[in-house]
Structure formats: C-alpha cells, structure tokens
Design an enzyme around this catalytic site. Structure first.
Site, PDB file in Angstrom:
ATOM      1  N   HIS A   1      -9.800   1.849   4.816  1.00  0.00           N
ATOM      2  CA  HIS A   1      -8.525   1.974   5.533  1.00  0.00           C
ATOM      3  C   HIS A   1      -8.713   2.958   6.690  1.00  0.00           C
ATOM      4  O   HIS A   1      -9.468   3.918   6.573  1.00  0.00           O
ATOM      5  CB  HIS A   1      -7.434   2.463   4.581  1.00  0.00           C
ATOM      6  CG  HIS A   1      -6.067   2.367   5.177  1.00  0.00           C
ATOM      7  ND1 HIS A   1      -5.595   3.284   6.079  1.00  0.00           N
ATOM      8  CD2 HIS A   1      -5.099   1.438   5.030  1.00  0.00           C
ATOM      9  CE1 HIS A   1      -4.377   2.917   6.457  1.00  0.00           C
ATOM     10  NE2 HIS A   1      -4.044   1.808   5.829  1.00  0.00           N
TER      11      HIS A   1
ATOM     12  N   GLU B   1      -6.101  -4.398  10.614  1.00  0.00           N
ATOM     13  CA  GLU B   1      -5.062  -3.394  10.832  1.00  0.00           C
ATOM     14  C   GLU B   1      -5.392  -2.599  12.088  1.00  0.00           C
ATOM     15  O   GLU B   1      -6.121  -1.595  12.012  1.00  0.00           O
ATOM     16  CB  GLU B   1      -4.997  -2.430   9.643  1.00  0.00           C
ATOM     17  CG  GLU B   1      -4.640  -3.082   8.340  1.00  0.00           C
ATOM     18  CD  GLU B   1      -3.981  -2.091   7.392  1.00  0.00           C
ATOM     19  OE1 GLU B   1      -2.845  -2.335   6.988  1.00  0.00           O
ATOM     20  OE2 GLU B   1      -4.596  -1.055   7.094  1.00  0.00           O
TER      21      GLU B   1
ATOM     22  N   ASN C   1       0.857  -1.193   0.000  1.00  0.00           N
ATOM     23  CA  ASN C   1       0.000   0.000   0.000  1.00  0.00           C
ATOM     24  C   ASN C   1       0.889   1.238   0.000  1.00  0.00           C
ATOM     25  O   ASN C   1       1.440   1.610   1.032  1.00  0.00           O
ATOM     26  CB  ASN C   1      -0.905  -0.033   1.243  1.00  0.00           C
ATOM     27  CG  ASN C   1      -1.806   1.193   1.339  1.00  0.00           C
ATOM     28  OD1 ASN C   1      -1.908   1.973   0.395  1.00  0.00           O
ATOM     29  ND2 ASN C   1      -2.457   1.363   2.480  1.00  0.00           N
ATOM     30  N   TRP C   2       1.016   1.865  -1.152  1.00  0.00           N
ATOM     31  CA  TRP C   2       1.928   3.014  -1.286  1.00  0.00           C
ATOM     32  C   TRP C   2       1.307   4.323  -0.789  1.00  0.00           C
ATOM     33  O   TRP C   2       1.967   5.348  -0.780  1.00  0.00           O
ATOM     34  CB  TRP C   2       2.398   3.144  -2.737  1.00  0.00           C
ATOM     35  CG  TRP C   2       3.347   2.048  -3.140  1.00  0.00           C
ATOM     36  CD1 TRP C   2       3.937   1.131  -2.305  1.00  0.00           C
ATOM     37  CD2 TRP C   2       3.828   1.750  -4.453  1.00  0.00           C
ATOM     38  NE1 TRP C   2       4.755   0.293  -3.024  1.00  0.00           N
ATOM     39  CE2 TRP C   2       4.702   0.644  -4.342  1.00  0.00           C
ATOM     40  CE3 TRP C   2       3.598   2.305  -5.716  1.00  0.00           C
ATOM     41  CZ2 TRP C   2       5.352   0.090  -5.456  1.00  0.00           C
ATOM     42  CZ3 TRP C   2       4.243   1.756  -6.819  1.00  0.00           C
ATOM     43  CH2 TRP C   2       5.114   0.658  -6.680  1.00  0.00           C
ATOM     44  N   LYS C   3       0.034   4.280  -0.439  1.00  0.00           N
ATOM     45  CA  LYS C   3      -0.665   5.469   0.086  1.00  0.00           C
ATOM     46  C   LYS C   3      -0.402   6.666  -0.843  1.00  0.00           C
ATOM     47  O   LYS C   3      -0.362   6.485  -2.047  1.00  0.00           O
ATOM     48  CB  LYS C   3      -0.240   5.715   1.529  1.00  0.00           C
ATOM     49  CG  LYS C   3      -0.375   4.455   2.399  1.00  0.00           C
ATOM     50  CD  LYS C   3      -0.182   4.693   3.872  1.00  0.00           C
ATOM     51  CE  LYS C   3      -0.361   3.384   4.628  1.00  0.00           C
ATOM     52  NZ  LYS C   3      -0.312   3.534   6.068  1.00  0.00           N
TER      53      LYS C   3
HETATM   54  P1  PGA Z   1       2.499   0.437   7.776  1.00  0.00           P
HETATM   55  O1  PGA Z   1       1.081   0.687   7.080  1.00  0.00           O
HETATM   56  O2  PGA Z   1       3.024  -0.871   7.261  1.00  0.00           O
HETATM   57  O3  PGA Z   1       3.342   1.597   7.383  1.00  0.00           O
HETATM   58  O4  PGA Z   1       2.248   0.371   9.263  1.00  0.00           O
HETATM   59  C1  PGA Z   1       0.183  -0.358   6.859  1.00  0.00           C
HETATM   60  C2  PGA Z   1      -1.106   0.182   6.304  1.00  0.00           C
HETATM   61  O5  PGA Z   1      -1.572   1.244   6.743  1.00  0.00           O
HETATM   62  O6  PGA Z   1      -1.707  -0.421   5.400  1.00  0.00           O
END
Ligand code: PGA
Length: 263
Positions: free
Chosen positions: A103, A181, A12-14
C-alpha cells in the site's frame, strides 16, 4: 471483455479503529448487509492486525451466509522464527484469505518493490491471496507516464517474487489481485477517471495476462462506483479498494448498492 464475476469490494480500515470498534462496525455491516441482501462473497474486510481474529470469528460464527472474506493489511517478509514483532504470512492461515501488500502508505515508509515481492512470495507459499497495490505519484502526468510508472512497480514486485521462488505462474495460480491506487487519489476527493483506470488495467493485463484481477482504490464513493461499473466497458475492472467510505456501514453498503451487489 465482459465482467462475468461480480466485482469485489475490499474495505481497508487502515489504523482508524480500535479492535473493539472494528468488531462493532463488522457487526453493524453484517446486519445491514443481510437486510439489504448483499451478494454473498462480494465483500472483503481488512481490519487492523489486532482486529483480524475477532472480526473474522464474528463474521464466520454469526454471519456465515454473507461469506465475507478477510484480508490482513500487511505481513512480514520473514518466515516464523526469532523475529520480534513480525507477523509471518503462515500465522495468518485460517484467519485471513488475503493480504494487502505494498500500500502506498507503506511504500511511503520505505517499502521497496523488492521487499513487497518477497512478502508476496511468502503469502503465496502460505496459500493466501496477495493484493498488490501499485500507483503513480505525480498529480500532473500523461496516461502513458502513469501507466509506465505503474507497470514498472508491478514488474519489480513480480521479479522479486520470482527471485524468492514464486513464479509468475504460481502468482497467477494464487489468484493475485492488483489494486491500482494513484497516490494523489487516496483520501483526497480526487479519484481517477474510469478511462485512466481502464488504461492501467489494460497495461497490467498486457504484461501479465487477461486473467489478472485489477481493482481501483482512491476516494471511492457510491457515485464514483456507479460510473466505474455502468454499462459494458471494453476493459473490465474487478472491484474497488475502499478506505474512508468503508468506515460506516451506510457508505459501504451504498457503494455495494450502486454496483447492484445490494438493495
Ligand atoms: P480512500 O483510501 O478510499 O480513503 O481514498 C483507499 C486506500 O488507501 O486503500
């Protein structure tokens, strides 16, 4: 239950990279993945909306053997029409295989279970696989409290999807994936213990059936990944949703190697 299918890694590159940087990172990952014999079909990349088309095109055109899947990071609750600025699920067909929905970074901006459920229904109607994120919020809580918060979120999404015409059977037929998550575990260096994740996976499967695919996300790195998948555990975890550690090819493939998916 034994884990019969290889785990899925979702990067997940956000909103970390520009589309040009995303294409460059996808190319670097693909080159390294090929030389390290990454298991075909084990990686899914979720670029920004603008990166979806160029990243998908590059991977399909030049690195088809890796069979990297593509996910969008969100989609609209609207169908196509006069909705300025929206991205309907149907517009993702042919580009994305899946869509990450709900998310916690979107829930924090006001997305409710009802809205997420409607988006899930739109995805399923378009033939895309929804990846629904759920996660408890309190740093201090018992496993039961965490589990009931997460189950509550999941049930809300399922009920809303059903009201929007997507039955639980249709959801399951679309191969819905749940990503557990915990909010306190995201980008925090405070990953959840494998035992907690297994308890949550078990509770989710208790509600929706043993076929439900459950991923874990939150501060995943290679060391943690190894702990999650080492040995034969009673409750399977189907993969990982990776944020920060997916932003370099070395860290991402380090996770794949820790899981035996790459050399
Ligand atoms: P992180 O993010 O691995 O940087 O904790 C995970 C996510 O939010 O999907």
């Amino acid at each position: 239950m034994l884990n019969l299918v290889p785990p899925l890694l979702v990067a997940n590159w956000k909103a970390n990279l520009s589309p040009g940087e995303e294409v460059a990172l996808a190319a670097a990952i693909a080159v390294d993945a090929t030389s390290r014999a990454l298991k075909a079909g084990s990686l899914m990349i979720a670029p920004s909306h603008l990166g979806l088309v160029p990243v998908a095109s590059l991977l399909r055109r030049e690195h088809a053997a890796l069979n990297v899947k593509i996910a969008a990071q969100d989609c609209s609750d609207r169908t196509s029409g006069a909705h300025t600025g929206e991205l309907p699920a149907t517009h993702l067909v042919g580009v994305a295989d899946a869509v990450i929905l709900g998310h916690s970074e979107r829930r924090q901006r006001g997305e409710t279970g009802a809205l997420i459920g409607l988006k899930v229904a739109r995805c399923v109607a378009a033939g895309l696989t929804p990846i629904v994120c759920v996660g408890d919020t309190a740093l201090e809580a018992t496993v039961n409290q965490r589990s009931s918060e997460v189950l509550g979120q999941w049930r809300e999404v399922v009920a809303s999807a059903a009201r929007s015409g997507c039955s639980e059977a249709a959801l399951s037929g679309a191969g819905v994936i749940v990503a557990y998550e915990p909010v306190w575990g995201i980008g925090s260096d405070r990953a959840a213990e494998p035992e907690l994740v297994r308890a949550i996976a078990s509770a989710l499967r208790g509600a929706s059936g043993d076929q439900l695919r459950v991923l874990y996300g939150g501060s995943v790195d290679a060391q943690l990944a190894e702990r999650f998948f080492h040995g034969v555990a009673a409750e399977r975890i189907d993969g990982l949703l990776i944020g920060g550690a997916s932003l370099t090819s070395e860290r991402l493939l380090g996770i794949a190697a820790a899981l035996g998916l790459a050399e």
